[in-house]
Design an enzyme around this catalytic site. Structure first.
Site, short mmCIF file in Angstrom:
data_model
loop_
_atom_site.label_atom_id
_atom_site.label_comp_id
_atom_site.label_asym_id
_atom_site.label_seq_id
_atom_site.Cartn_x
_atom_site.Cartn_y
_atom_site.Cartn_z
N THR A 292 -2.82 1.80 12.66
CA THR A 292 -3.74 1.90 12.50
C THR A 292 -5.16 2.91 12.93
OG1 THR A 292 -4.14 -0.01 10.99
CG2 THR A 292 -5.79 0.71 10.97
N GLN B 123 1.16 3.82 1.82
CA GLN B 123 1.51 4.12 3.19
C GLN B 123 2.75 3.34 3.96
OE1 GLN B 123 1.79 6.45 5.22
NE2 GLN B 123 0.73 8.27 4.03
N GLY C 3 0.89 -1.31 0.54
CA GLY C 3 0.08 -0.21 -0.27
C GLY C 3 0.61 1.22 0.08
N HIS D 32 -8.15 12.75 19.86
CA HIS D 32 -8.14 11.13 19.88
C HIS D 32 -8.96 10.52 20.90
CE1 HIS D 32 -3.35 11.03 20.36
NE2 HIS D 32 -3.67 11.08 19.34
N LYS E 297 0.69 -10.78 -2.96
CA LYS E 297 1.49 -10.24 -3.90
C LYS E 297 2.44 -11.03 -3.47
CE LYS E 297 -1.04 -6.78 -5.41
NZ LYS E 297 -0.81 -5.43 -4.66
#
Length: 291
Positions: A100, A23, A21, A249, A46
């Site tokens: 994440t 990031q 990806g 947050h 992959k």
């Protein structure tokens, strides 16, 4: 306990879950450039390809078997993150770092239940990771903010950590290890877990705790600080935050009188920590305890 740093050092072998990806690929390159041993990546389907010369595998189990990795960093979307964390636990990794953001609270409860059954440590979710300056970086912390030294730093905030450490670095105060535990209500490693590690770490002479409003993590840390032999400096973000409003947050919300900056600062002061009133005071207070 490692002789040179807590959590990560120059021997740490890292795999990147979600390496193909944007990031994952970008941060894998930045970790490589820093000198971190990034030995593999994982993206289902992959396997057999490469990213920045790093071999990609279909599963974490396969990656660990092939590379002897002991640490994983997770760059996958929130809806896949819980499965990615479980896969890392099942592969027996020593440390799992999850960047994440937005993992549902119910999922975090499941993760916590699983954590009790495994030997792995979890840093995060919703955290910037960990860096032992000059040795290894597992996460997305900006290299230039940090320099090697003997101050241990543990924080609930990401960007605030970078700012404070940059100020410390400019003032000639280096860090042994900087740990971002993340801003979610249920982090894996807590302030207390990391404070214990710093207390036992020979390279760490003093500790800086960067907290924020909401929850009771800082109050629990204060209880542990009472029995620490090393000096602790603390800074709490969010003194001007209005009650009942979530600030950035998920964990940063004041409910009633619990979770306020004042309550946290008082608890830390009572425990013997030096509490910096403003960001600019942090360097002064740290310098004082290190002299």
């Amino acid at each position: 306990m490692m002789d040179v740093a807590i959590l990560v050092d120059e021997n740490t072998r890292v795999i990147v879950q979600g390496i193909t990806g944007f990031q994952g690929s970008f941060q894998a390159k930045r970790m490589l450039d820093y000198g971190t041993k990034v030995v593999g990546g994982v993206t289902p389907g992959k396997g057999g390809s490469e990213v920045h010369g790093i071999p990609v595998y279909n599963t974490v189990e396969e990656a660990v078997a092939e590379t002897n990795a002991d640490t994983s960093i997770i760059y996958v979307p929130a809806r896949f993150a819980t499965d990615a964390i479980f896969e890392a636990f099942d592969a027996g990794l020593r440390l799992v770092v999850c960047v994440t953001e937005g993992i549902p609270l119910y999922d975090e409860m499941l993760i916590h239940r699983k954590l009790r059954e495994v030997k792995s440590m979890l840093l995060g979710p919703n955290c910037p990771g960990v860096i032992s300056p000059g040795r290894s970086k597992v996460g997305l912390l900006p290299d230039r903010s940090f320099t090697q030294g003997n101050l241990g730093v543990v924080s609930r905030s990401g960007t605030l950590t970078y700012q404070i450490c940059e100020n410390l670095t400019k003032a000639g105060i280096g860090q042994s290890t900087v740990v971002g535990i993340g801003g979610d209500p249920m982090p894996g490693l807590t302030f207390v877990d990391v404070l214990k590690m710093f207390e036992e770490d020979e390279e760490t002479k003093a500790v800086l705790l960067v907290g924020e409003i909401g929850g009771t993590a800082e109050e629990k840390a204060a209880e542990f600080i009472k029995q620490m032999s090393k000096p602790v400096v603390a800074f709490i973000a969010g003194r001007t935050a209005p009650p009942g409003k979530r600030m950035g947050h998920a964990g940063a919300i004041i409910e009633g009188s619990t979770g306020t900056a004042e309550a946290k600062m008082a608890a830390l002061r009572d425990a013997g920590a030096r509490v910096a009133e403003t960001l600019l005071d942090v360097v002064k207070e740290v310098r004082r305890v290190l002299e």
